[in-house]
Structure formats: structure tokens, C-alpha cells
Design a protein around this motif. Structure first.
Motif, PDB file in Angstrom:
ATOM      1  N   ALA A   1      -3.625  12.668 -13.733  1.00  0.00           N
ATOM      2  CA  ALA A   1      -3.441  11.245 -13.456  1.00  0.00           C
ATOM      3  C   ALA A   1      -4.771  10.516 -13.354  1.00  0.00           C
ATOM      4  N   LYS A   2      -5.746  11.110 -12.651  1.00  0.00           N
ATOM      5  CA  LYS A   2      -7.019  10.404 -12.470  1.00  0.00           C
ATOM      6  C   LYS A   2      -7.829  10.384 -13.758  1.00  0.00           C
ATOM      7  N   TYR A   3      -7.740  11.450 -14.567  1.00  0.00           N
ATOM      8  CA  TYR A   3      -8.458  11.452 -15.842  1.00  0.00           C
ATOM      9  C   TYR A   3      -7.863  10.417 -16.801  1.00  0.00           C
ATOM     10  N   ILE A   4      -6.555  10.383 -16.881  1.00  0.00           N
ATOM     11  CA  ILE A   4      -5.898   9.395 -17.737  1.00  0.00           C
ATOM     12  C   ILE A   4      -6.204   7.989 -17.243  1.00  0.00           C
ATOM     13  N   ALA A   5      -6.260   7.822 -15.924  1.00  0.00           N
ATOM     14  CA  ALA A   5      -6.571   6.507 -15.354  1.00  0.00           C
ATOM     15  C   ALA A   5      -7.963   6.039 -15.762  1.00  0.00           C
ATOM     16  N   GLU A   6      -8.936   6.936 -15.759  1.00  0.00           N
ATOM     17  CA  GLU A   6     -10.282   6.553 -16.183  1.00  0.00           C
ATOM     18  C   GLU A   6     -10.286   6.121 -17.645  1.00  0.00           C
TER      19      GLU A   6
ATOM     20  N   SER B   1     -13.983   3.498 -10.483  1.00  0.00           N
ATOM     21  CA  SER B   1     -13.154   3.816  -9.323  1.00  0.00           C
ATOM     22  C   SER B   1     -11.984   2.837  -9.321  1.00  0.00           C
ATOM     23  N   LYS B   2     -11.114   2.927  -8.335  1.00  0.00           N
ATOM     24  CA  LYS B   2     -10.012   1.974  -8.209  1.00  0.00           C
ATOM     25  C   LYS B   2     -10.533   0.560  -7.998  1.00  0.00           C
ATOM     26  N   TRP B   3     -11.735   0.444  -7.401  1.00  0.00           N
ATOM     27  CA  TRP B   3     -12.307  -0.876  -7.146  1.00  0.00           C
ATOM     28  C   TRP B   3     -12.802  -1.511  -8.436  1.00  0.00           C
ATOM     29  N   VAL B   4     -13.223  -0.694  -9.361  1.00  0.00           N
ATOM     30  CA  VAL B   4     -13.587  -1.200 -10.691  1.00  0.00           C
ATOM     31  C   VAL B   4     -12.347  -1.762 -11.370  1.00  0.00           C
ATOM     32  N   ALA B   5     -11.231  -1.028 -11.318  1.00  0.00           N
ATOM     33  CA  ALA B   5      -9.995  -1.506 -11.935  1.00  0.00           C
ATOM     34  C   ALA B   5      -9.578  -2.841 -11.335  1.00  0.00           C
ATOM     35  N   LYS B   6      -9.687  -2.996 -10.020  1.00  0.00           N
ATOM     36  CA  LYS B   6      -9.338  -4.250  -9.362  1.00  0.00           C
ATOM     37  C   LYS B   6     -10.273  -5.380  -9.810  1.00  0.00           C
ATOM     38  N   THR B   7     -11.548  -5.068  -9.976  1.00  0.00           N
ATOM     39  CA  THR B   7     -12.512  -6.080 -10.409  1.00  0.00           C
ATOM     40  C   THR B   7     -12.219  -6.547 -11.823  1.00  0.00           C
ATOM     41  N   ILE B   8     -11.957  -5.605 -12.723  1.00  0.00           N
ATOM     42  CA  ILE B   8     -11.633  -5.996 -14.101  1.00  0.00           C
ATOM     43  C   ILE B   8     -10.333  -6.784 -14.127  1.00  0.00           C
ATOM     44  N   LEU B   9      -9.354  -6.372 -13.324  1.00  0.00           N
ATOM     45  CA  LEU B   9      -8.106  -7.137 -13.238  1.00  0.00           C
ATOM     46  C   LEU B   9      -8.372  -8.570 -12.792  1.00  0.00           C
TER      47      LEU B   9
ATOM     48  N   LEU C   1      -4.705  -1.389 -16.705  1.00  0.00           N
ATOM     49  CA  LEU C   1      -5.480  -1.575 -15.477  1.00  0.00           C
ATOM     50  C   LEU C   1      -4.643  -1.329 -14.230  1.00  0.00           C
ATOM     51  N   LYS C   2      -3.382  -1.681 -14.271  1.00  0.00           N
ATOM     52  CA  LYS C   2      -2.523  -1.390 -13.124  1.00  0.00           C
ATOM     53  C   LYS C   2      -2.361   0.119 -12.922  1.00  0.00           C
ATOM     54  N   TYR C   3      -2.228   0.839 -14.036  1.00  0.00           N
ATOM     55  CA  TYR C   3      -2.161   2.296 -13.927  1.00  0.00           C
ATOM     56  C   TYR C   3      -3.469   2.839 -13.350  1.00  0.00           C
ATOM     57  N   ALA C   4      -4.579   2.314 -13.838  1.00  0.00           N
ATOM     58  CA  ALA C   4      -5.888   2.766 -13.352  1.00  0.00           C
ATOM     59  C   ALA C   4      -6.061   2.452 -11.878  1.00  0.00           C
ATOM     60  N   GLU C   5      -5.658   1.268 -11.467  1.00  0.00           N
ATOM     61  CA  GLU C   5      -5.769   0.863 -10.067  1.00  0.00           C
ATOM     62  C   GLU C   5      -4.996   1.813  -9.158  1.00  0.00           C
ATOM     63  N   GLU C   6      -3.846   2.268  -9.610  1.00  0.00           N
ATOM     64  CA  GLU C   6      -2.990   3.139  -8.798  1.00  0.00           C
ATOM     65  C   GLU C   6      -3.458   4.589  -8.775  1.00  0.00           C
ATOM     66  N   ASN C   7      -4.151   5.020  -9.832  1.00  0.00           N
ATOM     67  CA  ASN C   7      -4.427   6.447  -9.971  1.00  0.00           C
ATOM     68  C   ASN C   7      -5.902   6.836  -9.911  1.00  0.00           C
ATOM     69  N   LEU C   8      -6.810   5.867 -10.029  1.00  0.00           N
ATOM     70  CA  LEU C   8      -8.221   6.197  -9.854  1.00  0.00           C
ATOM     71  C   LEU C   8      -8.519   6.438  -8.383  1.00  0.00           C
TER      72      LEU C   8
END
Length: 481
Positions: free
Chosen positions: A128-133, A199-207, A181-188
Motif C-alpha cells: 500500500a505505501k509503495y503504491i501510494a508513493e 509523505s502523507k503531508w506531501v500528498a495533502k500539499t499537492i492536493l 492523491l487521495k489514495y496517497a494521502e491515506e496510505n503514505l
């Protein structure tokens, strides 16, 4: 001296099998790769390689985006960009190369996304975390594609072997980006795998950035607020102009302001940041291997620069005087400088900094409703730092006052200007002008040039529609090309 193991690892692991990965990505991955954490992480590392090169974020992408702004001019083969009439053949070829590099990185992400679920020595959490990245990075590269080209073909893990793919609509591309990005936010994870990875914070920033481009400012405000309230980031404090090298300098490894940076290093060979070579004048001392001085400005003739308060430490840090036949007030940009290197520069490139999130939040508050004291405080944090003051301590002599910018438009204009000062040479201001629909107005007001509509998007490359028969060069091309 900075060294980043994951780039060396990626190059080392892929050097002996790059040909096979390019020609037979599915068979190689299925037989010998993407089974262990080390193998998947090597695949993840390969996602970064194409876009780090000189043809993309390593130099030319920022050159193109910065020359479009009202404060910069291009020289040599970049000079036609100053006319705002669209791209000549040289620049069409150049941006076509960027398209290819973005899609190469997307292809590498798709391979990871496709093959990781079958990894025989991976836990569900690891998968999950690899796919999220991979999905976070894929979303980021599509975000750059859609802002520069509009709708583009959506190449995913499900059509990895397909050549003929239609040009998806712009909203369709954005929907895909948000889903990734939602998947990344949930799984990073809370902390990135390595420096320079999301990290999950990167996903939130890009969102946040994506929602702003969709004019969904309430959603953007929420995501920016989550990053701010996490307490994981802070501005790097400065007391003098040179202190900004604590953010941008070649020896910096990591700072509390860093959200997502592309990592570069002087060694090993080929890992250096090349933008300083394009920025500087030979012998000026800011990049000893030499320079092309591809872009420049003028401290008196350019209205934007002339109006920039010279007490602002960002002005002092960004610009230096350099004459080369264009007049005594010619200036070059020195934000990214490496004064001791003999190879490439060691500076990292900031895709997102905490200062960006603070300014995102400030604008989103105003866009969503009206400017308030909290939005002004976030803006003032960045502004105080620009004058060498503690960012979290109110300073009546420096701070903007909400009463002076109480209307929505006045406040937004202030944020956009402050962001232009803050992010000079980071390739971000042009996107702000386009997002707000003011690019043509600003260029007219500041430079006295009527921008043609075709300037706002780049043409779909010839190589794409020559091979992709689902795209018709007559009906699917961007206007004006």
C-alpha cells in the motif's frame, strides 16, 4: 558533501537491466523484479530519474516557466518567449522533450503500481505505501502536464502497453489526479521513505495546489490547514540576505521548511543541479564551471522588479548586477548558486516549501469567503521572515494590516505578489497567473505586450500524434498550433 543513496541505488540497480526494463517492462518485472522491498524501492527510485534531468526540473523546465513571468526575460534560443506569441520551432521541440520526460516518469510509476500487488515477499502494508508513493508522483507529473498542455492522454497501469490513447478532457485528468492523491494521502506514512520522497503531508500539499487550480478553495483551505496544524514544518529563520542559503544553498541536506524537494548532489557524476549553469554569467563567481545567463531582468526597466522593496532580503538574495551589453541596470538571478563546485551544483530544488503552504492557506481563506486575521497572520509570517524578523512574532513596523487589505481582491493581489517574491525562480508564479486568469492582463500592464491566447498552453508534440493515432493533429491540437 551531500550524497543521496537512493539515486545511486537506482542507477546502480538499473544500469545493468535498463535496456530490458525499457523494452520488456512487464516480463522483466514479473520474473525478477518487484518481489522484495529492495526491488520495489529501486523501481520507485526510477520514477524520479527522468524529471530530474536537465531537460526537465534540472534546468530547462524552470527556464521556460520563469521567462514567461513579468519579471524575467529570455536570451538566445529562449528570446522568442519574450514576444508572448507562442512557441517557435526550437521551443516547441524543447517542451516536447519535457512531455517525453514526464511520461517516462509516469511509465516508471505505472510499472510499480502494476507489479507491486504481486510481490511475493511484501506485506499488505508495504504494498500500500509503495503504491501510494508511485501514485503520488504520478499525480504530480500529470498535474504539471495538465497545467501546461490541458487535456492529455491518461497512461495508467491498466493500459501500460497501449500506444493509441485519446486525449482525455482536462477535468478527466484532474479527477484522475485527485483520485491518486487521495489514495496517497491515506496510505503514505507520516515520515517519507527517504529524503526527497513523499509523505502523507506531501500528498495533502499537492492536493491543496490541485484544489486551488480547480477553484475549490474550501477543500484547498482544509488541506493546507491540516499541513499547518500538523506542527511538522516551520519557516527557516533568517537575519540577513545570505541566510537564505540555509534554505537554498548547495550544502543544505534538509530543513524544517522542506515539504518536497528534488534532491541533487555534486557527486557522483551526473547528480548535480544544472539550473545554476543556465542562470549565471561566466566568471561571476556564483557557478565556477561557467554559465549561459539564459534569463535576466532589469532593475529599472522592468516595472515589477523596480517596484520590489529593496529592503526585502529576498530581493537582495535573488539579484546581482551583471552587464553584458544590455545596459547598466541588467541583473541576473542568484537564488541557486554553488560557488565552490567544479561539476554540477549541489542545490536541491523545492517543489513545495512550508512558505508555499502558508501562502496557499492565506489565499484560500480569502477566496472561500473573505480575508481574516488568521489568513493575514499566515501571510505576515512569510513577510516578516523576508525582512529578517522572527516569523511568529508580530511586528507593527513590518506587518501588513488587515484593514488595508480588507476586500477579497486586494488581499488576493497582495498574496500573489508576495508569493512571486517568495518563489522567484521556482517556476510557480506563471501557474498562479494562469490559475487566476490574469496572465494576459499582467503582461499587458507590466510589459506593455499583448499576449496571444496560444501562449497559455503548449502544443501536443509531433512525436505524440505521429505515433498515437487516437490523437488527430488537426482537431486535437491546442489552439494556434
Amino acid at each position: 558533501m551531500k550524497k543521496y543513496l537512493f539515486y545511486i541505488l537506482a542507477c546502480g540497480l538499473f544500469s545493468s537491466c535498463s535496456k530490458e526494463l525499457e523494452e520488456h517492462p512487464k516480463s522483466i518485472a514479473a520474473e525478477v523484479f518487484y518481489n522484495t522491498p529492495a526491488e520495489v524501492e529501486a523501481g520507485l527510485n526510477a520514477i524520479y530519474i527522468p524529471i530530474r534531468g536537465t531537460g526537465a526540473f534540472g534546468a530547462l523546465y524552470q527556464c521556460q516557466l520563469e521567462i514567461y513571468t513579468e519579471y524575467m526575460y529570455g536570451r538566445g534560443s529562449h528570446a522568442p518567449l519574450n514576444d508572448y506569441k507562442g512557441l517557435d520551432n526550437t521551443n516547441i521541440t524543447r517542451v516536447g522533450g519535457m512531455w517525453t520526460l514526464f511520461y517516462q516518469s509516469i511509465r516508471n510509476a505505472n510499472i510499480v503500481i502494476s507489479r507491486t500487488p504481486d510481490g511475493t515477499q511484501l506485506t499488505g502494508e508495504q504494498k500500500a505505501k509503495y503504491i501510494a508513493e508511485a501514485r503520488c508522483l504520478r499525480a504530480l507529473w500529470y498535474f504539471h502536464l495538465v497545467r501546461n498542455w490541458g487535456g492529455v492522454p491518461l497512461r495508467t497501469e491498466t493500459n501500460i502497453d497501449s500506444i493509441n490513447l485519446r486525449r482525455a478532457g482536462q477535468q478527466e485528468v484532474y479527477d484522475f489526479i485527485v483520485s491518486d492523491l487521495k489514495y496517497a494521502e491515506e496510505n503514505l506514512e507520516d515520515v517519507p521513505r527517504l529524503q526527497g520522497t513523499p509523505s502523507k503531508w506531501v500528498a495533502k500539499t499537492i492536493l491543496t495546489d490541485v484544489y486551488m487550480n480547480l477553484h475549490q478553495y474550501g477543500l484547498a483551505k482544509t488541506k493546507a490547514a491540516e499541513v499547518i496544524s500538523s506542527g511538522k514544518f516551520s519557516l527557516v529563520e533568517v537575519a540577513a540576505a545570505d541566510d537564505f542559503d540555509k534554505i537554498y544553498g548547495p550544502e543544505v541536506v534538509e530543513t524544517p521548511e522542506e515539504i518536497l524537494y528534488l534532491k541533487y548532489s555534486r557527486t557522483p557524476s551526473g547528480q548535480g543541479f544544472e539550473l545554476p549553469r543556465y542562470a549565471h554569467y561566466p566568471g561571476a563567481g556564483y557557478f565556477p564551471p561557467g554559465g549561459y545567463y539564459t534569463f535576466y531582468s532589469d532593475s529599472e526597466e522592468n516595472l515589477f522588479v523596480k517596484q520590489w522593496d529593496k529592503n526585502d532580503l529576498r530581493y537582495q538574495f535573488n539579484w546581482y548586477s551583471q552587464t553584458f551589453g544590455l545596459g547598466p541596470t541588467t541583473i541576473l538571478n542568484k537564488k541557486f548558486s554553488d560557488r565552490t563546485t567544479t561539476t554540477g551544483a549541489g542545490n536541491d530544488f523545492p517543489l513545495y516549501r512550508y512558505a508555499d503552504v502558508l501562502l496557499f492557506y492565506a489565499e484560500c481563506v480569502a477566496q472561500d469567503a473573505a480575508p481574516d486575521a488568521d489568513a493575514m497572520e499566515k501571510l505576515n509570517m512569510v513577510h516578516r521572515r523576508a525582512y529578517g524578523k522572527p516569523s511568529t512574532v508580530a511586528d507593527p513596523a513590518i506587518d501588513f494590516k488587515l484593514s488595508d487589505y480588507s476586500t477579497k481582491q486586494a488581499f488576493i493581489d497582495l498574496v500573489v505578489r508576495e508569493r512571486a517574491y517568495e518563489d522567484c525562480l521556482e517556476g510557480k508564479h506563471w501557474f498562479d497567473l494562469k490559475r487566476l486568469g490574469i496572465a494576459q492582463e499582467v503582461i499587458q500592464d507590466m510589459l506593455g505586450i499583448t499576449m496571444q491566447e496560444k501562449q497559455l498552453l503548449w502544443p501536443i508534440p509531433t512525436d505524440e500524434y505521429n505515433y498515437n493515432k487516437a490523437i488527430d493533429p488537426n482537431t486535437d491540437q491546442n489552439p494556434g498550433y
